[in-house]
Scaffold this active site. Structure first.
Site, PDB file in Angstrom:
ATOM      1  N   TYR A  14       0.802  -1.228   0.000  1.00 17.93           N
ATOM      2  CA  TYR A  14       0.000   0.000   0.000  1.00 17.93           C
ATOM      3  C   TYR A  14       0.834   1.277   0.000  1.00 17.93           C
ATOM      4  O   TYR A  14       0.275   2.383  -0.055  1.00 17.93           O
ATOM      5  CB  TYR A  14      -0.908   0.023   1.239  1.00 17.93           C
ATOM      6  CG  TYR A  14      -1.817  -1.166   1.363  1.00 17.93           C
ATOM      7  CD1 TYR A  14      -2.992  -1.256   0.624  1.00 17.93           C
ATOM      8  CD2 TYR A  14      -1.508  -2.220   2.233  1.00 17.93           C
ATOM      9  CE1 TYR A  14      -3.827  -2.353   0.735  1.00 17.93           C
ATOM     10  CE2 TYR A  14      -2.347  -3.323   2.354  1.00 17.93           C
ATOM     11  CZ  TYR A  14      -3.502  -3.378   1.600  1.00 17.93           C
ATOM     12  OH  TYR A  14      -4.332  -4.472   1.711  1.00 17.93           O
ATOM     13  N   HIS A  19      -4.322   6.551  -0.910  1.00 19.17           N
ATOM     14  CA  HIS A  19      -4.827   6.508   0.463  1.00 19.17           C
ATOM     15  C   HIS A  19      -3.706   6.716   1.488  1.00 19.17           C
ATOM     16  O   HIS A  19      -3.985   7.003   2.649  1.00 19.17           O
ATOM     17  CB  HIS A  19      -5.493   5.148   0.702  1.00 19.17           C
ATOM     18  CG  HIS A  19      -6.828   5.215   1.384  1.00 19.17           C
ATOM     19  ND1 HIS A  19      -7.582   6.371   1.491  1.00 19.17           N
ATOM     20  CD2 HIS A  19      -7.555   4.250   2.020  1.00 19.17           C
ATOM     21  CE1 HIS A  19      -8.708   6.109   2.134  1.00 19.17           C
ATOM     22  NE2 HIS A  19      -8.713   4.840   2.478  1.00 19.17           N
ATOM     23  N   PHE A  64      -4.595  -0.565  10.021  1.00 11.42           N
ATOM     24  CA  PHE A  64      -5.333  -0.405   8.769  1.00 11.42           C
ATOM     25  C   PHE A  64      -6.317   0.747   8.938  1.00 11.42           C
ATOM     26  O   PHE A  64      -6.742   1.083  10.043  1.00 11.42           O
ATOM     27  CB  PHE A  64      -6.004  -1.694   8.296  1.00 11.42           C
ATOM     28  CG  PHE A  64      -5.019  -2.674   7.726  1.00 11.42           C
ATOM     29  CD1 PHE A  64      -4.635  -2.607   6.397  1.00 11.42           C
ATOM     30  CD2 PHE A  64      -4.438  -3.637   8.541  1.00 11.42           C
ATOM     31  CE1 PHE A  64      -3.694  -3.488   5.873  1.00 11.42           C
ATOM     32  CE2 PHE A  64      -3.499  -4.526   8.026  1.00 11.42           C
ATOM     33  CZ  PHE A  64      -3.115  -4.451   6.688  1.00 11.42           C
ATOM     34  N   ASN A  66      -9.417   1.634   8.560  1.00 10.73           N
ATOM     35  CA  ASN A  66     -10.733   1.651   9.207  1.00 10.73           C
ATOM     36  C   ASN A  66     -10.682   1.635  10.722  1.00 10.73           C
ATOM     37  O   ASN A  66     -11.700   1.904  11.380  1.00 10.73           O
ATOM     38  CB  ASN A  66     -11.562   0.455   8.723  1.00 10.73           C
ATOM     39  CG  ASN A  66     -11.906   0.554   7.253  1.00 10.73           C
ATOM     40  OD1 ASN A  66     -11.460   1.469   6.555  1.00 10.73           O
ATOM     41  ND2 ASN A  66     -12.703  -0.388   6.768  1.00 10.73           N
ATOM     42  N   ASP A  91      -5.906  11.823   2.814  1.00 15.92           N
ATOM     43  CA  ASP A  91      -6.286  12.032   1.412  1.00 15.92           C
ATOM     44  C   ASP A  91      -7.695  12.604   1.354  1.00 15.92           C
ATOM     45  O   ASP A  91      -8.551  12.284   2.181  1.00 15.92           O
ATOM     46  CB  ASP A  91      -6.212  10.716   0.640  1.00 15.92           C
ATOM     47  CG  ASP A  91      -7.075   9.623   1.252  1.00 15.92           C
ATOM     48  OD1 ASP A  91      -6.936   9.357   2.461  1.00 15.92           O
ATOM     49  OD2 ASP A  91      -7.898   9.033   0.519  1.00 15.92           O
ATOM     50  N   ASN A 112     -13.165   6.634   5.999  1.00  9.16           N
ATOM     51  CA  ASN A 112     -13.196   5.627   7.063  1.00  9.16           C
ATOM     52  C   ASN A 112     -12.169   5.865   8.157  1.00  9.16           C
ATOM     53  O   ASN A 112     -12.413   5.564   9.334  1.00  9.16           O
ATOM     54  CB  ASN A 112     -13.008   4.228   6.471  1.00  9.16           C
ATOM     55  CG  ASN A 112     -14.214   3.779   5.682  1.00  9.16           C
ATOM     56  OD1 ASN A 112     -15.345   4.203   5.954  1.00  9.16           O
ATOM     57  ND2 ASN A 112     -14.002   2.926   4.695  1.00  9.16           N
TER      58      ASN A 112
END
Length: 228
Positions: A14, A19, A64, A66, A91, A112
């Site tokens: 990632y 993000h 992560f 969320n 972002d 989120n």
């Protein structure tokens, strides 16, 4: 003390995602300002240093996206900080690429990571909204933010990250306009003037009066001419 939080997802998979621009911003700040090495704590990676007069903690949650609020809440409680001492870099789909805005409080707009932080520390914290653009339809949002920045984005992305680092001390000192100005100077540097400078008006110089012609007549001629 301030707590700067960058949002993203952990792992090489990632690292270059849209993000993860929050992670990128904190990496730039930490590198440019000589922060201590990153270490694992509060379900994330944390480092500390100084920005101007302020001691600042940088936190990248590794829960992560969320569940970002778990890490932020844990760090905030440990250092006995208020939510208003927290600044979150994230972002922002509703801003065009390379646009940066500041916001205090308010809603999470479906993000989120922000939603989770709201749940754990309240909505009363500051945000640095980092524009990444919108894919055009809500059904494409997830794939868009979890995709890497395009090669064409690299120039403006580098300028934004360097601008954030340039202005980080202003942000830590609650000088939002100065922070945004530092970013703007990187993203849209002033262009050198191309116009010709106006020459100062020249004063008109009066011609010097002509000297009378030298009289070469003899004394006798002068006397004779007098009686003509």
């Amino acid at each position: 003390m301030k707590l700067f939080v960058g949002l993203g997802n952990p792992g090489a998979k990632y690292a270059q995602n849209r993000h993860n621009i929050g992670f990128m911003a904190l990496d730039q700040i930490g590198s440019d300002h000589g922060f201590a090495p990153w270490r694992s704590k509060f379900q994330g990676q944390i480092t500390e240093g100084r920005l101007g007069r302020e001691k600042v903690l940088l936190l990248k949650p590794e829960t992560f996206m969320n569940l970002s609020g778990q890490s932020v809440g844990e760090a905030m409680r440990f250092y006995k900080l208020d939510s208003t001492d927290v600044v979150v870099f994230h972002d922002e789909l509703d801003l065009a690429p390379a646009k940066v805005r500041l916001k205090s409080g308010g809603g999470h707009a479906g993000h989120n990571g922000l939603r989770s932080i709201h749940q754990h520390i309240s909505p009363h914290y500051d945000r640095v909204r980092l524009g990444v653009g919108h894919p055009g339809h809500k059904d494409r949002v997830s794939g868009y933010v979890l995709s890497d920045f395009a090669k064409a984005d690299q120039n403006w992305l580098d300028d934004v990250l360097r601008g954030i680092s340039d202005g980080a001390a202003h942000l830590a000192d609650d000088e939002g306009p100065k922070f945004l100005n530092a970013v703007a100077l990187r993203v849209n540097p002033p262009r050198p003037s191309t116009g010709t400078k106006r020459k100062p008006d020249q004063k008109q110089v009066e011609p010097a009066p002509e000297k009378p012609a030298e009289d070469t007549r003899s004394a006798l001629q002068k006397l004779a001419d007098k009686f003509r």
